[in-house]
Write a protein that holds these residues in place. Structure first.
Motif, PDB file in Angstrom:
ATOM      1  N   LYS A 121      10.057   7.369   0.480  1.00  0.00           N
ATOM      2  CA  LYS A 121      10.025   6.698   1.771  1.00  0.00           C
ATOM      3  C   LYS A 121       8.866   7.248   2.589  1.00  0.00           C
ATOM      4  N   CYS A 122       7.975   6.362   2.997  1.00  0.00           N
ATOM      5  CA  CYS A 122       6.776   6.779   3.724  1.00  0.00           C
ATOM      6  C   CYS A 122       7.162   7.313   5.097  1.00  0.00           C
ATOM      7  N   LYS A 123       6.566   8.431   5.446  1.00  0.00           N
ATOM      8  CA  LYS A 123       6.850   9.052   6.735  1.00  0.00           C
ATOM      9  C   LYS A 123       6.285   8.217   7.880  1.00  0.00           C
ATOM     10  N   TYR A 124       5.225   7.454   7.600  1.00  0.00           N
ATOM     11  CA  TYR A 124       4.540   6.732   8.679  1.00  0.00           C
ATOM     12  C   TYR A 124       5.097   5.334   8.910  1.00  0.00           C
ATOM     13  N   CYS A 125       5.261   4.543   7.840  1.00  0.00           N
ATOM     14  CA  CYS A 125       5.755   3.175   8.050  1.00  0.00           C
ATOM     15  C   CYS A 125       7.248   3.065   7.731  1.00  0.00           C
ATOM     16  N   GLU A 126       7.829   4.138   7.189  1.00  0.00           N
ATOM     17  CA  GLU A 126       9.261   4.190   6.893  1.00  0.00           C
ATOM     18  C   GLU A 126       9.701   3.182   5.849  1.00  0.00           C
ATOM     19  N   ASN A 154      -0.463  -2.317   5.289  1.00  0.00           N
ATOM     20  CA  ASN A 154      -0.465  -2.294   6.754  1.00  0.00           C
ATOM     21  C   ASN A 154      -0.089  -0.928   7.326  1.00  0.00           C
ATOM     22  N   CYS A 155       0.167   0.013   6.442  1.00  0.00           N
ATOM     23  CA  CYS A 155       0.642   1.318   6.906  1.00  0.00           C
ATOM     24  C   CYS A 155      -0.451   2.046   7.676  1.00  0.00           C
ATOM     25  N   ILE A 156      -0.056   2.676   8.766  1.00  0.00           N
ATOM     26  CA  ILE A 156      -1.002   3.367   9.643  1.00  0.00           C
ATOM     27  C   ILE A 156      -1.699   4.529   8.923  1.00  0.00           C
ATOM     28  N   SER A 157      -1.082   5.045   7.868  1.00  0.00           N
ATOM     29  CA  SER A 157      -1.671   6.197   7.175  1.00  0.00           C
ATOM     30  C   SER A 157      -3.038   5.857   6.571  1.00  0.00           C
ATOM     31  N   HIS A 158      -3.310   4.548   6.349  1.00  0.00           N
ATOM     32  CA  HIS A 158      -4.609   4.171   5.774  1.00  0.00           C
ATOM     33  C   HIS A 158      -5.735   4.246   6.802  1.00  0.00           C
ATOM     34  N   ASP A 178      -1.074   7.360  -2.288  1.00  0.00           N
ATOM     35  CA  ASP A 178      -1.266   6.575  -1.071  1.00  0.00           C
ATOM     36  C   ASP A 178      -0.060   5.678  -0.862  1.00  0.00           C
ATOM     37  N   CYS A 179       0.190   5.340   0.388  1.00  0.00           N
ATOM     38  CA  CYS A 179       1.291   4.425   0.687  1.00  0.00           C
ATOM     39  C   CYS A 179       0.927   3.028   0.170  1.00  0.00           C
ATOM     40  N   PRO A 180       1.829   2.389  -0.603  1.00  0.00           N
ATOM     41  CA  PRO A 180       1.535   1.049  -1.144  1.00  0.00           C
ATOM     42  C   PRO A 180       1.499  -0.047  -0.069  1.00  0.00           C
TER      43      PRO A 180
HETATM   44 ZN   LIG Z   1       3.413   3.895   4.805  1.00  0.00          ZN
END
Ligand SMILES: [Zn+2]
Length: 151
Positions: A135-140, A111-115, A106-108
């Motif tokens: 590097k997260c694809k969603y929040c970068e 606030n990342c939209i992926s959650h 999961d993205c750490p």
């Molecule tokens: Zn993210």
């Protein structure tokens, strides 16, 4: 002359060899191998020609999925996975670091939209010095692999 094995041979299962010293314990934790009742033989800080010191994990009666192999590659890009049947190595494949890692982590960034979206976390993988950054694809946002893996 047969090379002396550093860790006892197993009948069937998976041997992960050439893990950089210190990463073996992380792999055990990350793959939750210790929570299982699998028979696991570990060797830490064994001498290695390539690495100086290496860790080795032998897991009986267990094969790893591609997803798990991808996770493994973050901690042990130099490792080799050996599939053992009847005390023989039937398949052997070297790890490679994937360019993109999907699912599993999961993205750490809370606030990342992926959650909030029904999506699998997805990271671009980049090697940086001795570390691997994701590097997260969603929040970068970019994170060290240990942070993403939560260990
Ligand atoms: Zn993210």
């Amino acid at each position: 002359m047969k090379k002396k094995l550093q860790v006892e041979a197993i009948c069937k299962g998976t041997v992960i060899d050439h893990i950089p010293a210190g990463q073996g314990a992380k792999i055990l934790r990350r793959l939750q191998l210790l929570d299982s009742e699998l028979r696991i033989t570990v060797g830490f800080n064994l001498p290695s020609e390539q690495l100086g010191l290496k860790d080795i994990l032998k897991v009986e009666n267990r094969l790893f999925t591609t997803k798990e192999a991808n996770e493994l590659s973050l901690f042990a890009p130099t490792a080799t996975i050996n599939v053992i049947e009847d005390y023989e190595v039937t398949r052997k494949f070297p790890m490679s670091t994937p360019d993109v890692l999907e699912g599993g982590f999961d993205c750490p960034n809370s606030n990342c939209i992926s959650h909030n979206e029904p999506v699998e976390a997805c990271f671009r993988v980049r090697k940086q010095d001795d570390d691997i950054r994701l590097k997260c694809k969603y929040c970068e946002k970019s994170f060290s692999k240990d942070i993403v893996a939560g260990i």
